[in-house]
Design an enzyme around this catalytic site. Structure first.
Site, PDB file in Angstrom:
ATOM      1  N   HIS A   1       1.558  -4.737 -10.258  1.00 40.60           N
ATOM      2  CA  HIS A   1       0.233  -5.079  -9.729  1.00 40.60           C
ATOM      3  C   HIS A   1      -0.933  -4.472 -10.502  1.00 40.60           C
ATOM      4  O   HIS A   1      -2.041  -4.346  -9.981  1.00 40.60           O
ATOM      5  CB  HIS A   1       0.128  -4.700  -8.250  1.00 40.60           C
ATOM      6  CG  HIS A   1      -0.729  -5.659  -7.459  1.00 40.60           C
ATOM      7  ND1 HIS A   1      -1.439  -5.288  -6.345  1.00 40.60           N
ATOM      8  CD2 HIS A   1      -0.981  -6.973  -7.631  1.00 40.60           C
ATOM      9  CE1 HIS A   1      -2.083  -6.329  -5.855  1.00 40.60           C
ATOM     10  NE2 HIS A   1      -1.824  -7.366  -6.623  1.00 40.60           N
TER      11      HIS A   1
ATOM     12  N   CYS B   1      -3.838  -0.982  -2.826  1.00 44.22           N
ATOM     13  CA  CYS B   1      -2.718  -0.698  -3.728  1.00 44.22           C
ATOM     14  C   CYS B   1      -3.032  -0.651  -5.212  1.00 44.22           C
ATOM     15  O   CYS B   1      -2.580   0.257  -5.901  1.00 44.22           O
ATOM     16  CB  CYS B   1      -1.583  -1.678  -3.459  1.00 44.22           C
ATOM     17  SG  CYS B   1      -2.013  -3.399  -3.693  1.00 44.22           S
TER      18      CYS B   1
END
Length: 490
Positions: free
Chosen positions: A149, A81
């Site tokens: 993130h 990710c």
């Protein structure tokens, strides 16, 4: 002459007024640029939707979005990710951002392997100009709610990187923390909370162009879902490796979110002037048993017919759903199989918005608008690329991937594994499951594609992993071949 000059001045004033109204968000319908909504699931596999072929998972709202828009069936991301998010937000490949994976290189025991992985950045460098900054400069209201993130502290927080409003949350689906701290009702499910914020953002900014980025934490582990949805799937028989009722319930919650956002656009009469994009950040968590790694319980889902899953640069790890609904532009129910990739999103959004790219800032992708307008359209570039100078493990001495690079041009994909210089060549049109390596049968094709891959690495300045001269397991020492040594000098 005087009359002609006066008319010219009048028309110029009208155009200027309309442009000014656009900036204020109150322009005429014919002048206003489209709103943009980008919904990103986390770890959702290529086959994890009804419209993508699943007979177990249920995704009626996403399926309806696809029926009203276009599916890009050959869209790719990174293998996990953080690098995907860095590429989406910056518009640049990993060699430019330094973000190749999640966390530092110490997550896995690379010391037993012949190469030392490249040190990895976990925060998107502050000199990167985000898509939110660029769209904000173009007059868009910008909002982000969900998993970021790529840096959450201080200036790395999305609220300081071009988003007018930003609430970050990941890690838990119930009793979750947010940044900044935000109150919510006890028992609220994270996907529902994020959707609440997204819908509210749309309602408050309906009078001007807006860019809404809704990156869900679902369907990432821990597997946790609303009990009533889990019960809905418990009685369903497994189909083609899709069998987990909790995971299915998590997909259903993401689908509910998409449905609520679409309903809000309909209610506010914004649907006709809003581009909606739905995708995932990497392949699904599954396909490992077929690769002979991990335990069967590691396969939460199955990406078949694609090979492997999250953490791998085979198609199951990088090919994901990508759906675009642009009323009046995308043909309802259309599909397009041209190879596309994460760095294309930034220039595509700029093209949709009619915005200029940042000055003196390289964008590695290409606008996909020609494909959205015509599924048979073509792009200017020849290939897309991946560069992963690290390791991703799964259990003791098992690896989802070792250091690898790849080039994907048309139906052809070539992978170069940096430990020993091994090449794998696949014709994805004929062998989407990557079952037959054609490198030995077609050496000229492999050699040509490899030369282009090396040239791309040189052009972009892609750093290579270095020999692990320290604690190398004896069995690994022999795998460093002459070709690998030469490749590391590229």
């Amino acid at each position: 002459m005087m009359r002609h000059h006066a008319m010219t001045l009048f028309l110029t004033a009208v155009v200027a007024a309309l442009i000014g109204s656009t900036k204020d968000g109150i322009c005429a319908e014919s002048v206003r640029v489209p709103n943009i909504v980008f919904i990103l699931a986390d770890d959702l596999g290529w086959a994890d939707l009804g419209v993508q072929g699943s007979k177990y998972y249920e995704s009626p709202n996403i399926d309806r979005l696809a029926a009203q828009g276009m599916r890009l069936t050959n869209f790719h991301t990174c293998q996990n990710c953080t690098p995907t998010r860095a590429a989406l937000i910056s518009g640049q490949y990993a060699p430019r951002t330094g973000v190749y994976t999640v966390g530092g290189i110490g997550r896995f025991a690379w010391q037993t392997r012949p190469l030392r992985p490249l040190d990895n950045l976990v925060d998107l460098p502050l000199d990167k100009i985000t898509i939110a900054q660029t769209l904000k400069t173009a007059g868009y209201a910008t909002g982000m709610f969900g998993k970021w993130h790529i840096g959450q502290q201080g200036d790395y927080h999305p609220g300081r990187r071009g988003f007018d409003e930003a609430i970050v949350s990941m890690g838990k689906h119930f009793e979750f923390a947010t940044s900044p701290r935000t109150d919510y009702p006890a028992g609220r499910y994270l996907a529902d909370f994020l959707t609440d914020k997204a819908v509210n953002f749309i309602q408050r900014h309906q009078a001007r162009p807006f860019f809404l980025y809704l990156p869900h934490f679902a369907v990432h582990t821990p597997l946790d879902a609303k009990p009533e949805l889990i019960d809905q799937f418990r009685a369903k028989p497994p189909v083609d490796g899709h069998r987990n009722p909790t995971y299915a319930a998590m997909i259903a919650s993401v689908d509910e979110s998409v449905g609520r956002v679409l309903a809000a656009l309909d209610e506010l009469k914004l649907a006709d002037r809003t581009v909606v994009i739905f995708s995932s950040d990497n392949g699904g968590v599954g396909g490992y048993t077929r690769e002979g790694i991990g335990k069967e319980s590691n396969d939460i889902t199955d990406n078949a017919p694609l090979r492997s899953g999250k953490g791998s640069l085979y198609e199951g790890g990088t090919r994901v759903p990508f759906i675009v609904r642009w009323p009046g532009v995308t043909k309802p129910g259309a599909t397009c199989g041209v190879p596309t990739i994460h760095v294309d999103v930034y220039p595509t959004l700029l093209d949709i918005a009619g915005a200029q790219p940042p000055a003196n800032y390289p964008l590695d992708g290409e606008s996909l608008v020609p494909l959205l307008r015509n599924a048979s359209g073509v792009l200017k570039r020849e290939a897309i690329y991946q560069h992963f100078p690290g390791y991703l493990g799964m259990g003791r001495d098992q690896w989802r991937t070792t250091p690898v690079g790849l080039i994907h041009a048309g139906s052809w994909k070539l992978m170069e594994f940096f430990e020993d210089g091994r090449l794998e060549l696949y014709n994805l049109d004929e062998d989407i499951g990557e079952t037959k390596n054609l490198a030995a049968e077609m050496p000229d094709k492999a050699r040509d594609m490899h030369a282009k891959l090396v040239a791309w690495r040189q052009a972009i300045g892609a750093p290579m992993p270095t020999p692990n001269a320290g604690n190398i397991a004896p069995a690994a020492k022999g795998r460093i071949g002459k070709k690998a040594k030469a490749g590391r000098q590229q």
